[in-house]
Scaffold this active site. Structure first.
Site, PDB file in Angstrom:
ATOM      1  N   ASN A   7       0.832  -1.104  -0.078  1.00 42.35           N
ATOM      2  CA  ASN A   7       0.041  -0.037  -0.060  1.00 42.35           C
ATOM      3  C   ASN A   7       0.843   1.342   0.003  1.00 42.35           C
ATOM      4  O   ASN A   7       1.406   1.562   1.086  1.00 42.35           O
ATOM      5  CB  ASN A   7      -0.643  -0.081   1.383  1.00 42.35           C
ATOM      6  N   LYS A   9       0.178   4.323  -0.353  1.00 42.68           N
ATOM      7  CA  LYS A   9      -0.610   5.495   0.412  1.00 42.68           C
ATOM      8  C   LYS A   9      -0.217   6.749  -0.573  1.00 42.68           C
ATOM      9  O   LYS A   9      -0.225   6.465  -1.971  1.00 42.68           O
ATOM     10  CB  LYS A   9       0.015   5.648   2.027  1.00 42.68           C
ATOM     11  N   HIS A  85      -9.665   1.200   4.700  1.00 37.52           N
ATOM     12  CA  HIS A  85      -8.227   1.578   5.261  1.00 37.52           C
ATOM     13  C   HIS A  85      -8.454   2.304   6.491  1.00 37.52           C
ATOM     14  O   HIS A  85      -9.187   3.369   6.224  1.00 37.52           O
ATOM     15  CB  HIS A  85      -7.078   2.191   4.381  1.00 37.52           C
ATOM     16  N   GLU A  87      -6.821   4.836   7.604  1.00 35.89           N
ATOM     17  CA  GLU A  87      -6.622   6.272   7.340  1.00 35.89           C
ATOM     18  C   GLU A  87      -7.859   6.727   6.814  1.00 35.89           C
ATOM     19  O   GLU A  87      -8.207   7.884   7.061  1.00 35.89           O
ATOM     20  CB  GLU A  87      -5.349   6.522   6.644  1.00 35.89           C
ATOM     21  N   GLU A 154      -5.795  -5.009  10.215  1.00 31.45           N
ATOM     22  CA  GLU A 154      -5.126  -3.978  10.339  1.00 31.45           C
ATOM     23  C   GLU A 154      -5.076  -3.534  11.981  1.00 31.45           C
ATOM     24  O   GLU A 154      -6.175  -2.508  12.023  1.00 31.45           O
ATOM     25  CB  GLU A 154      -5.313  -2.840   9.476  1.00 31.45           C
ATOM     26  N   GLY A 160       2.108   2.100  11.061  1.00 29.43           N
ATOM     27  CA  GLY A 160       2.980   3.086  10.965  1.00 29.43           C
ATOM     28  C   GLY A 160       3.877   3.536  12.090  1.00 29.43           C
ATOM     29  O   GLY A 160       4.452   4.279  12.190  1.00 29.43           O
ATOM     30  N   SER A 196       3.217  -2.496  10.409  1.00 23.90           N
ATOM     31  CA  SER A 196       4.595  -2.729  10.674  1.00 23.90           C
ATOM     32  C   SER A 196       5.268  -4.061  10.039  1.00 23.90           C
ATOM     33  O   SER A 196       6.081  -4.539  10.655  1.00 23.90           O
ATOM     34  CB  SER A 196       4.704  -2.477  12.144  1.00 23.90           C
TER      35      SER A 196
HETATM   36  P1  PGA Z   1       2.551   0.215   7.570  1.00 26.51           P
HETATM   37  O1  PGA Z   1       1.157   0.410   7.218  1.00 26.51           O
HETATM   38  O2  PGA Z   1       3.220  -1.109   7.236  1.00 26.51           O
HETATM   39  O3  PGA Z   1       3.448   1.377   7.593  1.00 26.51           O
HETATM   40  O4  PGA Z   1       2.327  -0.168   9.368  1.00 26.51           O
HETATM   41  C1  PGA Z   1       0.312  -0.600   7.126  1.00 26.51           C
HETATM   42  C2  PGA Z   1      -0.806  -0.167   6.272  1.00 26.51           C
HETATM   43  O5  PGA Z   1      -1.406   0.927   6.517  1.00 26.51           O
HETATM   44  O6  PGA Z   1      -1.340  -0.731   5.369  1.00 26.51           O
END
Ligand code: PGA
Length: 234
Positions: A7, A9, A85, A87, A154, A160, A196
């Site tokens: 992803n 983003k 997601h 976010e 998630e 993150g 992560s």
């Molecule tokens: P990350 O993000 O691997 O940077 O923790 C995962 C995600 O948001 O899909």
């Protein structure tokens, strides 16, 4: 076979995607690799890599300035789309109802939705993790779907953040998701873990029961980080 989905983003560029795809071209793997990129990078031929988007409108077409429909995504050759997601849920107030409508739009266009569910730190602290996950799956998956979807667990507090839940926490969450899907007649639906993930922890994570792959954010941006993840996930 595991599913390794990146992803991006709001990162990258068409040039960076080109570099990533050429680097991936020579990778030998049995895993299914997916890259979900910003809208403007769609339209490319991913070769053996499935290209996807990160959001889709819950509407078919019309006066929705700034939105992109599932038909448009299909035209831009997107094979997958991430919906719900954390976010999007956090910054755009997306509820399970909205996520379900988006997933439905994708399915109607033959695009596989990657439907995300997961708990916040507050929900985790107050012991609501399993309820949030279970209702997330029940309410975000469209009715009358038999296959052609992917679920991603998630834990929102870990995204993150460079921290991951314990193997037991991941196993418990994935078991609840698998049981919920099975109850809904969707046994066998792939369930990804996302938050992560990196080359150092992916092998242990995909070895956990009911983990069919990973959704990778930060570590999917550069070939030198992403390729070792693909190669380590067995
Ligand atoms: P990350 O993000 O691997 O940077 O923790 C995962 C995600 O948001 O899909």
């Amino acid at each position: 076979m595991k599913i390794i989905a990146g992803n991006w983003k709001m990162n990258g560029s068409r040039a960076k995607l080109g570099e990533m795809l050429s680097a991936l071209r020579v990778v030998k793997t049995e895993n299914r690799v997916i890259l979900c990129v910003p809208f403007t990078m769609l339209g490319v031929d991913g070769g053996w890599v499935g290209i996807g988007a990160q959001d889709v409108s819950s509407h078919q077409n019309g006066a929705y300035t700034g939105e992109v429909s599932a038909t448009m995504l299909a035209e831009a050759r997107a094979k997958y789309v991430i919906v719900g997601h954390s976010e999007r849920r956090m910054y755009h107030d997306e509820t399970n109802d909205i996520v379900r409508a988006k997933a439905q739009m994708a399915i109607e266009q033959g695009i596989t939705p990657i439907i995300c569910v997961g708990e916040t730190m507050d929900e985790k602290r107050s012991g609501k993790t399993m309820d949030v996950i279970e209702s997330g799956v029940r309410e975000s998956v469209p009715a009358d779907v038999h296959d052609g979807i992917i679920i991603a667990y998630e834990p929102r507090w870990a995204i993150g953040a460079g921290i991951t839940p314990t193997a037991q926490e991941i196993a418990d969450a994935h078991r609840v998701i698998a049981e919920t899907l099975s109850y809904m007649g969707l046994a066998g639906t792939p369930i990804l873990y996302g938050a992560s993930v990196n080359a150092g922890n992916v092998a242990d994570i995909v070895a956990i029961k009911n983990v069919d792959g990973v959704l990778v954010g930060g570590a999917s941006l550069k070939p030198q980080d992403f390729i070792p993840i693909i190669e380590s996930a067995k």
